[in-house]
Design a protein around this motif. Structure first.
Motif, PDB file in Angstrom:
ATOM      1  N   ASP A 154       1.019  -1.148  -0.156  1.00  0.00           N
ATOM      2  CA  ASP A 154      -0.269  -0.294  -0.155  1.00  0.00           C
ATOM      3  C   ASP A 154       0.810   1.774   0.059  1.00  0.00           C
ATOM      4  OD1 ASP A 154       0.668  -0.367   2.852  1.00  0.00           O
ATOM      5  OD2 ASP A 154      -0.662   0.990   3.563  1.00  0.00           O
TER       6      ASP A 154
ATOM      7  N   ALA B 187       2.775   3.633  -1.730  1.00  0.00           N
ATOM      8  CA  ALA B 187       3.347   4.505  -3.175  1.00  0.00           C
ATOM      9  C   ALA B 187       4.787   3.642  -3.430  1.00  0.00           C
ATOM     10  CB  ALA B 187       2.811   4.718  -3.446  1.00  0.00           C
TER      11      ALA B 187
ATOM     12  N   ARG C 169       6.685   0.672  -2.884  1.00  0.00           N
ATOM     13  CA  ARG C 169       5.759  -0.446  -4.157  1.00  0.00           C
ATOM     14  C   ARG C 169       6.873   0.298  -5.677  1.00  0.00           C
ATOM     15  NH1 ARG C 169       1.334   1.201  -3.801  1.00  0.00           N
ATOM     16  NH2 ARG C 169       0.793   2.431  -5.697  1.00  0.00           N
TER      17      ARG C 169
ATOM     18  N   GLU D 244       2.090  -4.565 -10.468  1.00  0.00           N
ATOM     19  CA  GLU D 244       1.521  -3.743  -9.092  1.00  0.00           C
ATOM     20  C   GLU D 244       0.091  -3.890  -8.706  1.00  0.00           C
ATOM     21  OE1 GLU D 244       3.122  -0.228  -8.947  1.00  0.00           O
ATOM     22  OE2 GLU D 244       4.722  -0.325  -9.671  1.00  0.00           O
TER      23      GLU D 244
ATOM     24  N   ARG E 264      -1.750  -2.342  -5.891  1.00  0.00           N
ATOM     25  CA  ARG E 264      -1.751  -1.723  -3.672  1.00  0.00           C
ATOM     26  C   ARG E 264      -2.474  -2.523  -2.863  1.00  0.00           C
ATOM     27  NH1 ARG E 264      -5.508   3.265  -6.273  1.00  0.00           N
ATOM     28  NH2 ARG E 264      -6.328   0.935  -6.807  1.00  0.00           N
TER      29      ARG E 264
END
Length: 426
Positions: A12, A14, A17, A33, A35
């Motif tokens: 979660d 960003a 990630r 990807e 979230r």
């Protein structure tokens, strides 16, 4: 850069990630990807060909819930969990529940790449084995003669053309190549729907050939309306060969009085192991039983069929012995496709049974009969065949996975006798 396959990153955060995605992209992976766990599950299926890298703590569906859902979907889909120091105990429990691995933040990028690489290799092997199993199952449904090589496809086509005809024929093939199986396929697909009678020439004495065998109520008479399978014809003695020649000519048993003899309408299928064995057969007999000939290739001449055959036999052996089915790993497949298989398909089938029973765990020990160039050529052939099988016969995917130019691929495939079309499902 050659792709190392797909990876899904679930987090979660960003920034984290994006950092993980960039790291894995630079390592050669195709990164997707998500979230959170819910978004990941919407994109995942049993066909996803790579591992999942997921944070544990996320809103909504967290990493542990994602792991549970993935295990329900496909227990062999590897999930690598990322955790803070406070969640190590939770991650250890997750390992027991089916997680592939976990990394504690902050982690070394090389540590992440190593974990992903191992998980990706495992997933790739799982997907290859599934495809091999599916291909073996498809072959089993259409014909009991398993394989996609050009040689075995030619055998299937020949048997299909001969089956509806009443023609007698001779099958030539080394021990273990499946001569009786081919004969039974002919019998099953023919108009001779009654009994399949096996006559093993090696076990027939002169006394049997003189009396019981050719009696009106003897074994040959049982082939009425069916198939008489005469195995190892070259091992028949002179008397047996003489009487078989007479039967092949007249299709009659019993008394010398033709009006009192028993007429036996059957198809005669004979076998020999090698072409040289034909010289051991009475010419009068050989002439009558070999108007049509079928040659079965030894396993060493259709090595691309070995992964399919081994997967098929492992499934059969597991069912026979009530054991859990197993899938051959990469080292086993590499060894199997490089082995000479003097016992042919029967030897491979016996190996599968020993593997299921836990009696065979190491392969290739002491096998140094090949020269170095032969072993290198066998290795190249094995890798190309395995990659083609895993790619469904797609040349584009195969050259991408092997990391070689298209021209090099076609040169090697032609040199090694590999036809990509044999691996396509269409």
């Amino acid at each position: 850069m050659t792709s190392r396959g797909p990876v899904m990153v679930v987090d979660d955060d960003a920034d984290l990630r994006a950092s993980l995605s960039q790291m894995l992209t630079l390592a050669g992976y195709e990164v997707s990807e998500a979230r959170d766990g819910a978004e990941a599950l919407r994109a995942l299926s049993r066909e996803f060909a790579g591992p999942i890298v997921s944070d544990i703590r996320m809103p909504g569906v967290d990493g542990i819930e994602l792991l549970e859902a993935v295990c329900d979907m496909d227990p062999e889909l590897p999930v690598i969990l990322l955790t803070g120091h406070g969640d190590v105990a939770m991650a250890v429990d997750a390992l027991k529940s089916g997680a592939w691995d976990f990394l504690t933040k902050p982690f070394d990028p090389h540590e992440l790449e190593g974990a992903v690489s191992r998980a990706a290799d495992k997933r790739r092997l799982v997907m290859e084995n599934r495809q091999l199993k599916a291909m073996a199952g498809k072959g089993a449904r259409t014909s009991p003669i398993i394989g996609h090589s050009a040689a075995i496809e030619q055998v299937r086509q020949t048997l299909a053309a001969l089956a509806p005809t009443p023609i007698d024929l001779l099958i030539e093939g080394e021990s273990g190549t499946g001569k009786e199986l081919a004969a039974r396929v002919l019998h099953h697909d023919s108009r001779n729907s009654r009994r399949f009678v096996v006559l093993p020439c090696a076990g027939i004495t002169e006394a049997m050939a003189q009396d019981r065998l050719f009696a009106p109520d003897g074994p040959i008479a049982d082939a009425q309306g069916g198939t008489l399978f005469i195995d190892d014809l070259h091992r028949a003695g002179p008397l047996l060969q003489s009487r078989l020649a007479e039967f092949a000519e007249t299709r009659q048993l019993g008394t010398l009085d033709r009006d009192q003899a028993l007429n036996v309408a059957c198809r005669v299928i004979t076998t020999v192991a090698h072409r040289d064995d034909l010289a051991k057969i009475d010419p009068a007999l050989l002439y009558r039983v070999s108007s049509m000939r079928v040659t079965l290739p030894p396993l060493r001449e259709r090595r691309e069929d070995i992964p399919l055959l081994l997967t098929h036999f492992l499934g059969e052996a597991a069912q026979k012995h009530g054991r859990e089915p197993i899938q051959p790993n990469r080292s086993t497949l590499d060894w199997a496709t490089g082995h000479r298989w003097p016992g042919n398909v029967r030897e491979l089938e016996n190996l599968a049974e020993r593997m299921i029973l836990g009696l065979e765990t190491s392969f290739g020990v002491g096998e140094q009969t090949q020269t170095l160039p032969e072993r290198l050529e066998a290795f190249e052939r094995n890798q190309i065949i395995a990659t083609l099988a895993a790619s469904g016969g797609s040349v584009a995917k195969t050259i991408e996975r092997l990391g070689i130019p298209r021209k090099t691929f076609y040169y090697k495939a032609n040199k090694l006798g590999i036809d990509p079309a044999q691996f396509r499902g269409d």
